[in-house]
Design a protein around this motif. Structure first.
Motif, PDB file in Angstrom:
ATOM      1  N   ARG A 112      -7.954 -10.966  -6.606  1.00 54.51           N
ATOM      2  CA  ARG A 112      -7.093 -12.223  -6.988  1.00 54.51           C
ATOM      3  C   ARG A 112      -6.592 -12.585  -5.652  1.00 54.51           C
ATOM      4  O   ARG A 112      -6.811 -13.862  -4.610  1.00 54.51           O
ATOM      5  CB  ARG A 112      -5.863 -12.063  -7.582  1.00 54.51           C
ATOM      6  CG  ARG A 112      -5.017 -11.020  -7.506  1.00 54.51           C
ATOM      7  CD  ARG A 112      -3.816 -10.195  -7.800  1.00 54.51           C
ATOM      8  NE  ARG A 112      -2.605  -9.540  -7.846  1.00 54.51           N
ATOM      9  CZ  ARG A 112      -3.008  -8.497  -8.231  1.00 54.51           C
ATOM     10  NH1 ARG A 112      -4.271  -7.772  -8.776  1.00 54.51           N
ATOM     11  NH2 ARG A 112      -2.332  -7.183  -7.551  1.00 54.51           N
ATOM     12  N   PHE A 113      -7.052 -11.433  -4.540  1.00 56.34           N
ATOM     13  CA  PHE A 113      -6.876 -12.461  -3.535  1.00 56.34           C
ATOM     14  C   PHE A 113      -7.780 -12.367  -2.720  1.00 56.34           C
ATOM     15  O   PHE A 113      -7.856 -12.919  -1.437  1.00 56.34           O
ATOM     16  CB  PHE A 113      -6.176 -10.698  -2.191  1.00 56.34           C
ATOM     17  CG  PHE A 113      -4.945  -9.942  -3.055  1.00 56.34           C
ATOM     18  CD1 PHE A 113      -3.921 -10.148  -2.905  1.00 56.34           C
ATOM     19  CD2 PHE A 113      -4.959  -9.100  -3.094  1.00 56.34           C
ATOM     20  CE1 PHE A 113      -2.421 -10.181  -3.425  1.00 56.34           C
ATOM     21  CE2 PHE A 113      -3.911  -7.957  -3.439  1.00 56.34           C
ATOM     22  CZ  PHE A 113      -2.374  -8.907  -3.151  1.00 56.34           C
ATOM     23  N   GLY A 114      -8.796 -12.557  -3.053  1.00 57.73           N
ATOM     24  CA  GLY A 114     -10.201 -13.028  -2.095  1.00 57.73           C
ATOM     25  C   GLY A 114      -9.805 -15.370  -1.931  1.00 57.73           C
ATOM     26  O   GLY A 114     -10.821 -14.969  -0.929  1.00 57.73           O
TER      27      GLY A 114
ATOM     28  N   VAL B 196     -21.708  -6.846   1.464  1.00 60.65           N
ATOM     29  CA  VAL B 196     -19.599  -6.910   1.436  1.00 60.65           C
ATOM     30  C   VAL B 196     -19.449  -5.804   0.437  1.00 60.65           C
ATOM     31  O   VAL B 196     -19.960  -5.594  -0.820  1.00 60.65           O
ATOM     32  CB  VAL B 196     -20.953  -7.991   0.033  1.00 60.65           C
ATOM     33  CG1 VAL B 196     -19.269  -8.153  -0.600  1.00 60.65           C
ATOM     34  CG2 VAL B 196     -21.656  -9.502   1.115  1.00 60.65           C
ATOM     35  N   PRO B 197     -19.216  -4.729   1.604  1.00 60.70           N
ATOM     36  CA  PRO B 197     -18.511  -3.702   0.786  1.00 60.70           C
ATOM     37  C   PRO B 197     -17.382  -3.986   0.167  1.00 60.70           C
ATOM     38  O   PRO B 197     -16.841  -3.639  -0.861  1.00 60.70           O
ATOM     39  CB  PRO B 197     -18.266  -3.138   2.011  1.00 60.70           C
ATOM     40  CG  PRO B 197     -17.978  -3.801   3.143  1.00 60.70           C
ATOM     41  CD  PRO B 197     -19.607  -4.961   2.933  1.00 60.70           C
ATOM     42  N   GLY B 198     -16.748  -5.334   0.323  1.00 63.69           N
ATOM     43  CA  GLY B 198     -15.226  -5.900  -0.586  1.00 63.69           C
ATOM     44  C   GLY B 198     -15.973  -6.776  -1.958  1.00 63.69           C
ATOM     45  O   GLY B 198     -15.267  -7.439  -1.605  1.00 63.69           O
ATOM     46  N   THR B 199     -15.877  -5.206  -2.701  1.00 60.07           N
ATOM     47  CA  THR B 199     -16.399  -6.228  -3.798  1.00 60.07           C
ATOM     48  C   THR B 199     -15.321  -5.240  -5.224  1.00 60.07           C
ATOM     49  O   THR B 199     -15.529  -3.349  -4.984  1.00 60.07           O
ATOM     50  CB  THR B 199     -17.810  -6.480  -4.241  1.00 60.07           C
ATOM     51  OG1 THR B 199     -17.674  -7.158  -5.705  1.00 60.07           O
ATOM     52  CG2 THR B 199     -18.656  -4.935  -4.718  1.00 60.07           C
TER      53      THR B 199
ATOM     54  N   PRO C 102     -10.875  -8.381  -0.812  1.00 56.33           N
ATOM     55  CA  PRO C 102     -10.571  -7.766   0.346  1.00 56.33           C
ATOM     56  C   PRO C 102     -10.558  -6.772   1.014  1.00 56.33           C
ATOM     57  O   PRO C 102      -9.881  -6.219   0.363  1.00 56.33           O
ATOM     58  CB  PRO C 102      -9.425  -9.019   0.778  1.00 56.33           C
ATOM     59  CG  PRO C 102      -9.234  -9.708  -0.185  1.00 56.33           C
ATOM     60  CD  PRO C 102     -10.326  -9.298  -1.166  1.00 56.33           C
ATOM     61  N   LEU C 103     -10.841  -6.325   2.131  1.00 61.09           N
ATOM     62  CA  LEU C 103     -10.369  -4.790   2.501  1.00 61.09           C
ATOM     63  C   LEU C 103      -9.870  -4.564   3.318  1.00 61.09           C
ATOM     64  O   LEU C 103      -9.969  -5.340   4.525  1.00 61.09           O
ATOM     65  CB  LEU C 103     -11.928  -4.221   2.695  1.00 61.09           C
ATOM     66  CG  LEU C 103     -12.992  -3.639   1.671  1.00 61.09           C
ATOM     67  CD1 LEU C 103     -13.570  -3.049   1.937  1.00 61.09           C
ATOM     68  CD2 LEU C 103     -12.088  -2.734   0.096  1.00 61.09           C
ATOM     69  N   PRO C 104      -9.268  -3.753   4.055  1.00 61.35           N
ATOM     70  CA  PRO C 104      -8.229  -3.399   4.588  1.00 61.35           C
ATOM     71  C   PRO C 104      -8.938  -3.050   5.806  1.00 61.35           C
ATOM     72  O   PRO C 104     -10.007  -2.643   5.738  1.00 61.35           O
ATOM     73  CB  PRO C 104      -6.517  -2.338   4.513  1.00 61.35           C
ATOM     74  CG  PRO C 104      -7.030  -1.395   2.825  1.00 61.35           C
ATOM     75  CD  PRO C 104      -8.058  -2.669   2.478  1.00 61.35           C
ATOM     76  N   GLY C 105      -8.744  -3.595   7.075  1.00 61.24           N
ATOM     77  CA  GLY C 105      -9.813  -4.038   8.078  1.00 61.24           C
ATOM     78  C   GLY C 105     -10.763  -4.337   8.677  1.00 61.24           C
ATOM     79  O   GLY C 105     -11.373  -3.697   9.265  1.00 61.24           O
ATOM     80  N   SER C 106     -11.517  -4.824   7.772  1.00 58.89           N
ATOM     81  CA  SER C 106     -13.129  -5.876   7.609  1.00 58.89           C
ATOM     82  C   SER C 106     -12.819  -6.969   7.548  1.00 58.89           C
ATOM     83  O   SER C 106     -12.248  -7.077   5.939  1.00 58.89           O
ATOM     84  CB  SER C 106     -13.600  -4.602   7.446  1.00 58.89           C
ATOM     85  OG  SER C 106     -14.952  -5.256   7.079  1.00 58.89           O
ATOM     86  N   ARG C 107     -13.396  -7.613   7.946  1.00 63.35           N
ATOM     87  CA  ARG C 107     -13.092  -9.161   7.376  1.00 63.35           C
ATOM     88  C   ARG C 107     -15.123  -9.425   7.367  1.00 63.35           C
ATOM     89  O   ARG C 107     -14.938 -10.178   6.770  1.00 63.35           O
ATOM     90  CB  ARG C 107     -13.291  -9.918   8.508  1.00 63.35           C
ATOM     91  CG  ARG C 107     -11.221  -9.811   9.424  1.00 63.35           C
ATOM     92  CD  ARG C 107     -10.142 -10.011   8.252  1.00 63.35           C
ATOM     93  NE  ARG C 107     -10.296 -11.243   8.153  1.00 63.35           N
ATOM     94  CZ  ARG C 107      -9.653 -12.094   8.700  1.00 63.35           C
ATOM     95  NH1 ARG C 107      -9.002 -11.444  10.274  1.00 63.35           N
ATOM     96  NH2 ARG C 107      -9.174 -13.421   8.611  1.00 63.35           N
ATOM     97  N   LEU C 108     -15.448  -8.702   7.505  1.00 67.93           N
ATOM     98  CA  LEU C 108     -16.866  -8.671   6.772  1.00 67.93           C
ATOM     99  C   LEU C 108     -17.223  -9.664   6.083  1.00 67.93           C
ATOM    100  O   LEU C 108     -18.101 -10.470   5.819  1.00 67.93           O
ATOM    101  CB  LEU C 108     -17.990  -7.756   7.052  1.00 67.93           C
ATOM    102  CG  LEU C 108     -19.391  -7.525   6.407  1.00 67.93           C
ATOM    103  CD1 LEU C 108     -20.291  -8.151   8.319  1.00 67.93           C
ATOM    104  CD2 LEU C 108     -19.794  -6.092   6.593  1.00 67.93           C
ATOM    105  N   SER C 109     -16.785  -8.977   4.575  1.00 71.30           N
ATOM    106  CA  SER C 109     -16.996  -9.256   3.180  1.00 71.30           C
ATOM    107  C   SER C 109     -16.917 -10.772   2.812  1.00 71.30           C
ATOM    108  O   SER C 109     -17.551 -11.357   2.463  1.00 71.30           O
ATOM    109  CB  SER C 109     -16.581  -8.199   2.332  1.00 71.30           C
ATOM    110  OG  SER C 109     -16.733  -7.068   2.710  1.00 71.30           O
TER     111      SER C 109
END
Ligand SMILES: [Mn+2]
Length: 302
Positions: free
Chosen positions: A39-41, A228-231, A267-274
């Motif tokens: 939901r924060f996507g 895309v690690p943030g999934t 969204p993962l803390p510490g990375s904006r890559l995804s």
């Protein structure tokens, strides 16, 4: 319409009636089984989009000066379960459907695709659905709900439209059996695409339907989790960036795309890559789309 919008574009003078594409954030998750937080996507994607260059170096143009995007306000999360949320999404988008607007929705979990596809199918009964997803999402129900993210493609399959599914690499024995009995679901595994020219077969198969109206649903876990690690439910062995671009180009060339969604960014803390990868993928998809529209009608907004 929304203070933080896609690409930080100047939306002065634009309205939902006049924009070419409506970006619709749907910050919804409730049935995510592994890691919640998709939901924060939408907020993270829109923030990251401000880092995307407006110049498309591949096509040598600035797409957003030829086509227009308007970012709409979020559809609020309904806390009474996925069925209620699906009803909200339908109701919220009805007036845009009546105008046959092209909507690019941002999830949220993959469940949001169900009402989106249903809406587009009402306008275009010959609709063909293209899904990029590591997972089959073909369960009849999951954790007590028929509208879980794990059932998305099963519900879409019930709408009786051909489905092309790319990037598959995780499913249950029951889903495999269901899939084997469904001639209208064309499946291209990640392995086939990576090592056996699966995109050539996809292009040939989709060409047989050229001209039919298309819907594109991108579950971002179709891409490799190194990208895309943030999934919500990552799976190793996914597609590469340039596979995605090739798929976009084929899809845009082969039929009018009437709707799209991008889901499952967590969204993962510490990375904006995804979120940056998602934002850039939206930009590239729209660049190809506007380029194709201009090719078809060079007198529009050149
Ligand atoms: Mn998935």
């Amino acid at each position: 319409m929304r203070s933080l919008n896609f690409l930080g574009l100047d939306e002065t003078g634009l309205s939902p009636e006049t924009a070419d594409v409506l970006i619709q954030p749907i910050p919804y998750d409730s049935t995510t089984s592994f890691q919640p937080g998709t939901r924060f996507g939408p907020e993270a994607i829109l923030q990251a989009s401000h880092q995307v260059e407006l110049w498309d170096e591949e096509l040598g143009w600035e797409p957003m000066s030829c086509g227009t995007c308007l970012t709409l306000s979020d559809i609020p999360r309904n806390h009474h379960g996925p069925e209620m949320m699906i009803g909200d999404i339908k109701a919220h988008l009805q007036s845009y459907r009546d105008q046959k607007k092209m909507i690019l929705a941002l999830g949220g979990e993959h469940t949001i695709s169900i009402p989106l596809v249903q809406g587009v199918k009402q306008n275009y009964p010959d609709l063909v659905v293209l899904v990029l997803d590591a997972h089959a999402d073909l369960r009849e129900s999951w954790e007590g709900s028929s509208f879980s993210h794990a059932c998305t493609l099963r519900r879409i399959a019930e709408l009786d439209c051909p489905i092309f599914h790319l990037g598959l690499r995780s499913l249950s024995k029951e889903e495999q059996k269901f899939l084997s009995d469904q001639p209208q679901i064309h499946s291209y595994s990640s392995q086939e695409i990576l090592f056996h020219n699966g995109l050539d077969r996809f292009r040939d198969d989709l060409s047989a339907m050229a001209g039919r109206n298309l819907y594109l649903s991108l579950d971002i876990d179709a891409l490799d989790p190194s990208l895309v690690p943030g999934t919500g439910t990552p799976e190793p062995g996914g597609l590469a960036w340039h596979h995605l671009l090739e798929i976009f180009k084929m899809v845009v060339a082969l039929g009018p795309v009437r709707g799209a969604d991008i889901c499952e960014l967590l969204p993962l803390p510490g990375s904006r890559l995804s979120e940056f990868v998602v934002a850039k993928s939206m930009f590239k998809f729209l660049s190809y789309l506007f380029f194709q529209l201009r090719k078809e009608n060079p007198y529009v907004r050149t």
